[in-house]
Design a protein around this motif. Structure first.
Motif, mmCIF file in Angstrom:
data_model
loop_
_atom_site.group_PDB
_atom_site.id
_atom_site.type_symbol
_atom_site.label_atom_id
_atom_site.label_comp_id
_atom_site.label_asym_id
_atom_site.label_seq_id
_atom_site.Cartn_x
_atom_site.Cartn_y
_atom_site.Cartn_z
ATOM 1 N N LEU A 51 0.865 -1.189 0.000
ATOM 2 C CA LEU A 51 0.000 0.000 0.000
ATOM 3 C C LEU A 51 0.893 1.228 0.000
ATOM 4 C CD1 LEU A 51 -2.557 -1.030 2.799
ATOM 5 C CD2 LEU A 51 -2.603 -1.593 0.356
ATOM 6 N N ASN A 52 0.411 2.329 -0.541
ATOM 7 C CA ASN A 52 1.219 3.561 -0.540
ATOM 8 C C ASN A 52 1.678 3.920 0.876
ATOM 9 O OD1 ASN A 52 -0.562 5.347 -3.197
ATOM 10 N ND2 ASN A 52 0.867 3.675 -3.283
ATOM 11 N N CYS A 53 0.775 3.791 1.836
ATOM 12 C CA CYS A 53 1.120 4.187 3.203
ATOM 13 C C CYS A 53 2.074 3.199 3.863
ATOM 14 C CB CYS A 53 -0.131 4.416 4.048
ATOM 15 S SG CYS A 53 -1.248 3.026 4.126
ATOM 16 N N TYR A 54 2.413 2.112 3.173
ATOM 17 C CA TYR A 54 3.447 1.176 3.644
ATOM 18 C C TYR A 54 4.610 1.111 2.641
ATOM 19 C CZ TYR A 54 0.529 -0.750 7.422
ATOM 20 O OH TYR A 54 -0.209 -0.931 8.565
ATOM 21 N N GLY A 55 4.630 1.998 1.641
ATOM 22 C CA GLY A 55 5.807 2.073 0.776
ATOM 23 C C GLY A 55 5.618 1.740 -0.689
ATOM 24 N N ALA A 56 4.440 1.272 -1.122
ATOM 25 C CA ALA A 56 4.248 0.956 -2.544
ATOM 26 C C ALA A 56 4.367 2.227 -3.383
ATOM 27 C CB ALA A 56 2.874 0.318 -2.763
ATOM 28 N N THR A 57 4.967 2.130 -4.561
ATOM 29 C CA THR A 57 5.285 3.344 -5.338
ATOM 30 C C THR A 57 4.676 3.380 -6.738
ATOM 31 O OG1 THR A 57 7.310 2.276 -6.098
ATOM 32 C CG2 THR A 57 7.488 3.725 -4.175
ATOM 33 N N ARG A 58 4.246 2.243 -7.298
ATOM 34 C CA ARG A 58 3.937 2.258 -8.725
ATOM 35 C C ARG A 58 2.445 2.172 -9.046
ATOM 36 N NH1 ARG A 58 7.701 -1.020 -12.305
ATOM 37 N NH2 ARG A 58 6.984 0.577 -13.753
ATOM 38 N N MET A 238 -8.499 -11.849 -4.068
ATOM 39 C CA MET A 238 -7.296 -11.214 -4.612
ATOM 40 C C MET A 238 -6.456 -10.598 -3.494
ATOM 41 S SD MET A 238 -7.442 -11.603 -7.868
ATOM 42 C CE MET A 238 -8.624 -12.804 -8.514
ATOM 43 N N PRO A 239 -5.145 -10.351 -3.731
ATOM 44 C CA PRO A 239 -4.389 -10.626 -4.953
ATOM 45 C C PRO A 239 -3.710 -12.004 -4.976
ATOM 46 C CG PRO A 239 -3.063 -9.262 -3.509
ATOM 47 C CD PRO A 239 -4.355 -9.533 -2.776
ATOM 48 N N HIS A 240 -4.397 -13.028 -4.480
ATOM 49 C CA HIS A 240 -3.886 -14.405 -4.601
ATOM 50 C C HIS A 240 -3.929 -14.797 -6.078
ATOM 51 C CE1 HIS A 240 -3.733 -18.763 -4.118
ATOM 52 N NE2 HIS A 240 -3.575 -18.642 -2.814
ATOM 53 N N VAL A 241 -2.891 -15.492 -6.526
ATOM 54 C CA VAL A 241 -2.881 -15.953 -7.925
ATOM 55 C C VAL A 241 -3.965 -17.007 -8.148
ATOM 56 C CG1 VAL A 241 -0.455 -15.456 -8.345
ATOM 57 C CG2 VAL A 241 -1.108 -17.681 -7.402
ATOM 58 N N PRO A 242 -4.541 -17.127 -9.327
ATOM 59 C CA PRO A 242 -4.314 -16.295 -10.506
ATOM 60 C C PRO A 242 -5.000 -14.922 -10.349
ATOM 61 C CG PRO A 242 -6.062 -17.874 -10.948
ATOM 62 C CD PRO A 242 -5.550 -18.181 -9.576
ATOM 63 N N VAL A 262 -4.519 -4.496 -6.991
ATOM 64 C CA VAL A 262 -4.505 -3.795 -5.695
ATOM 65 C C VAL A 262 -5.312 -2.495 -5.794
ATOM 66 C CG1 VAL A 262 -3.086 -2.799 -3.859
ATOM 67 C CG2 VAL A 262 -2.302 -4.849 -5.064
ATOM 68 N N MET A 263 -5.219 -1.815 -6.951
ATOM 69 C CA MET A 263 -6.030 -0.597 -7.130
ATOM 70 C C MET A 263 -7.521 -0.913 -7.052
ATOM 71 S SD MET A 263 -3.931 1.433 -10.105
ATOM 72 C CE MET A 263 -5.098 2.774 -10.279
ATOM 73 N N GLU A 264 -7.909 -2.076 -7.573
ATOM 74 C CA GLU A 264 -9.335 -2.446 -7.514
ATOM 75 C C GLU A 264 -9.758 -2.749 -6.072
ATOM 76 O OE1 GLU A 264 -10.689 -5.339 -10.396
ATOM 77 O OE2 GLU A 264 -12.739 -4.606 -10.133
ATOM 78 N N ILE A 265 -8.876 -3.360 -5.316
ATOM 79 C CA ILE A 265 -9.182 -3.589 -3.893
ATOM 80 C C ILE A 265 -9.318 -2.241 -3.178
ATOM 81 C CG2 ILE A 265 -8.220 -4.462 -1.719
ATOM 82 C CD1 ILE A 265 -7.079 -6.810 -3.418
ATOM 83 N N ASP A 266 -8.428 -1.316 -3.516
ATOM 84 C CA ASP A 266 -8.516 0.019 -2.916
ATOM 85 C C ASP A 266 -9.843 0.690 -3.285
ATOM 86 O OD1 ASP A 266 -6.976 2.357 -1.572
ATOM 87 O OD2 ASP A 266 -7.789 3.214 -3.424
ATOM 88 N N TRP A 267 -10.256 0.542 -4.543
ATOM 89 C CA TRP A 267 -11.564 1.058 -4.975
ATOM 90 C C TRP A 267 -12.679 0.435 -4.129
ATOM 91 C CZ3 TRP A 267 -15.222 -2.400 -6.975
ATOM 92 C CH2 TRP A 267 -16.409 -1.811 -7.440
ATOM 93 N N SER A 268 -12.569 -0.868 -3.906
ATOM 94 C CA SER A 268 -13.577 -1.575 -3.119
ATOM 95 C C SER A 268 -13.682 -0.983 -1.712
ATOM 96 C CB SER A 268 -13.209 -3.063 -3.047
ATOM 97 O OG SER A 268 -14.034 -3.728 -2.127
ATOM 98 N N VAL A 269 -12.532 -0.702 -1.116
ATOM 99 C CA VAL A 269 -12.534 -0.082 0.213
ATOM 100 C C VAL A 269 -13.263 1.265 0.147
ATOM 101 C CG1 VAL A 269 -11.051 0.939 2.000
ATOM 102 C CG2 VAL A 269 -10.429 -1.262 0.969
ATOM 103 N N GLY A 270 -13.006 2.022 -0.919
ATOM 104 C CA GLY A 270 -13.679 3.318 -1.085
ATOM 105 C C GLY A 270 -15.192 3.155 -1.199
ATOM 106 N N GLN A 271 -15.648 2.137 -1.935
ATOM 107 C CA GLN A 271 -17.088 1.890 -2.076
ATOM 108 C C GLN A 271 -17.722 1.582 -0.721
ATOM 109 O OE1 GLN A 271 -18.972 1.738 -5.268
ATOM 110 N NE2 GLN A 271 -17.198 3.034 -5.607
#
Ligand code: MG
Length: 496
Positions: A51-58, A238-242, A262-271
């Motif tokens: 997560l961004n707040c734990y260091g993710a950058t891209r 998610m984000p477990h494979v596949p 991960v962005m979709e999970i973040d969207w889900s949190v927003g919903q």
């Protein structure tokens, strides 16, 4: 602010932390109104650094970062074991998974499950009038007697186990026994509503619908139960494979499909946060976000990041066991605090029981009420010790405050192996680990063994381990614990 919240806040201000940890006062505190709603969002194999707040950058995770900015972000939060079923068993029962006989990950052929005798979070909360829903991955036994509706939940939509426990290759073809014996033997991967399969998940397009399906049901659940206390559990597949993202997010991140997911999970949190806000529930809802274990590193670009910690999923190194965890509860948890004290999945149940004024389970649990950490008490340290169990019941390490003593054991390793990519697993190794002491304050990456320098610390942690072995057992030393319980078992295996 409603009167029940005011009375809760007022009383909290007057009571000492010690008093708060007792069971009775919580009941009295909430006698005037209904206790808070709880939303618990869990990801599968999301790493500490994802997560961004734990260091993710891209890619961006604005909703989760907002959650952290309005609540507490834990930096030393542990799962019971760095693998799906064991981690979830601990979360829902407040016990080390080894205490209740659930180790590792259950498979479609498993004949055990979470023992219905164990009391789960929804069963505890039901005593205070909560309605509970789970929308996502269960993974605590797929036979009917083990499914969520038989374990305290009122509603269930989701998968009974991991989304890779299906018979399809990445190209959509059916796996042959020559290609993959396990895969070829798997039954259809069911999407379950209540107790029944409503659809088979057969394609990557089906997989790409899961995050949105769970989210829509979570939002409906909030709308439906807005006038009564509820426990909403959203354990994403998610984000477990596949991994798969819907068209809303596919191609949106700078980190390929993993970032999209991960962005979709973040969207889900927003919903979900929007639904809470829209229904006027924000001030009376505790939202918790965490992951079930660290990243599955040999999946390369389809795996997350352990954020600099050693190794990942399937190991008792920090990269496997330490996960992101955020909790938000306006008016109770101060905004934007960081908690560096040890806390663990098992601690959620007794903390929720305290908040709801519900009784603890009758059988022994391992969780500790961490309400003092939620309330921003910087001097509190309710959990000094954490036990790192893996496999069925192997005690691989023990931590007390900054010190982690690792015991001799066999460990999976990702080091030195080129990971796979695009959904293909790379190889992993298996190494013998020897006794080592790490100072996690100075050396969170577990690189410098200091056991020779601190013999008194080794002795203290060894004593804690011996007590744990007597209580919970240790498969490495063939010790059966005095207080372990059996998992649930199928009396007669169901026909395949
Ligand atoms: Mg997992």
């Amino acid at each position: 602010m409603k009167s029940d919240q005011l009375s809760w806040l007022g009383l909290c201000g007057l009571l000492s932390v010690t008093t708060l940890q007792a069971k009775e006062p919580a009941t009295k505190m909430l006698s005037e109104g209904h206790p808070p709603n709880v939303v618990l969002i869990l990801t599968d194999d999301l790493g500490y650094g994802d997560l961004n707040c734990y260091g993710a950058t891209r890619y961006l995770t604005p909703n989760l970062d907002k959650l952290a900015a309005g609540g507490v972000r834990f930096t030393n939060f542990y799962v019971s074991q760095a693998v799906c079923s064991a981690s979830r068993a601990a979360l829902l029962t407040g016990c080390y998974s080894t205490r209740i006989g659930i180790g590792g990950a259950l498979f479609p052929s498993s004949t055990i499950g979470l023992n219905p005798q164990e009391e789960t979070i929804p069963e505890i909360l039901k005593k205070k009038g909560y309605k509970s829903g789970i929308f996502g991955k269960w993974h605590l036994g797929y036979q009917r007697k083990f499914l969520p509706l038989q374990q305290g939940f009122d509603e269930y939509l989701g998968l009974p186990y991991s989304n890779d426990m299906w018979k399809y290759n990445l190209d959509g073809s059916v796996a042959t026994p020559e290609q993959n014996k396990n895969k070829a033997s798997y039954p259809p991967l069911p999407l379950i509503e209540g107790n029944d399969m409503i659809k088979e998940i057969k394609t990557m397009d089906d997989q790409a619908t899961l995050t949105t399906r769970y989210t829509q049901r979570a939002v409906l659940f909030i709308d439906k139960h807005k006038n009564e206390p509820f426990f909403l559990y959203v354990p994403h597949s998610m984000p477990h494979v596949p991994i798969a993202a819907s068209s809303k997010f596919k191609g949106k991140s700078d980190q390929g499909l993993y970032g999209d997911v991960v962005m979709e999970i973040d969207w889900s949190v927003g919903q979900i946060m929007d639904a809470i806000e829209k229904n006027g529930l924000a001030k009376n809802t505790l939202v918790i976000f965490a992951s079930d274990n660290g990243p599955w590193i040999n999946y390369g670009n389809h795996a997350g990041s352990a954020g600099g910690f050693r190794e990942g999923k399937g190991t008792s190194w920090e990269g496997g066991q330490r996960v992101p965890c955020i909790m938000k509860w306006p008016g109770h948890i101060p905004d934007g605090i960081v908690c560096n004290k040890i806390a663990a999945m098992m601690d959620i149940l007794p903390t929720l029981a305290h908040i709801a004024g519900a009784p603890l389970p009758k059988l022994k649990i391992d969780g500790i009420n961490i309400i003092s950490l939620l309330k921003g008490d910087l001097n509190a340290n309710p959990r000094e010790v954490f036990l790192y169990y893996y496999n069925s019941n192997c005690l691989e390490a023990v931590r007390k405050n900054q010190w982690k003593l690792v015991f001799p054991h066999r460990s999976q390793t990702y080091e030195g192996y080129l990971p796979g990519n695009d959904g293909i697993a790379g190889k992993t190794g298996n190494i013998q680990v020897e006794t080592a002491l790490f100072d996690l304050r100075r050396d969170p990456g577990e690189r410098y063994d200091v056991k020779e320098l601190y013999p008194e610390v080794v002795a203290e942690l060894s004593k804690i381990a011996d007590e744990a072995r007597a209580d919970l057992g240790d498969g490495i030393r063939n010790i059966k614990g005095a207080n372990v319980r059996e998992p649930g078992r199928m009396e007669v295996p169901e026909p395949k």
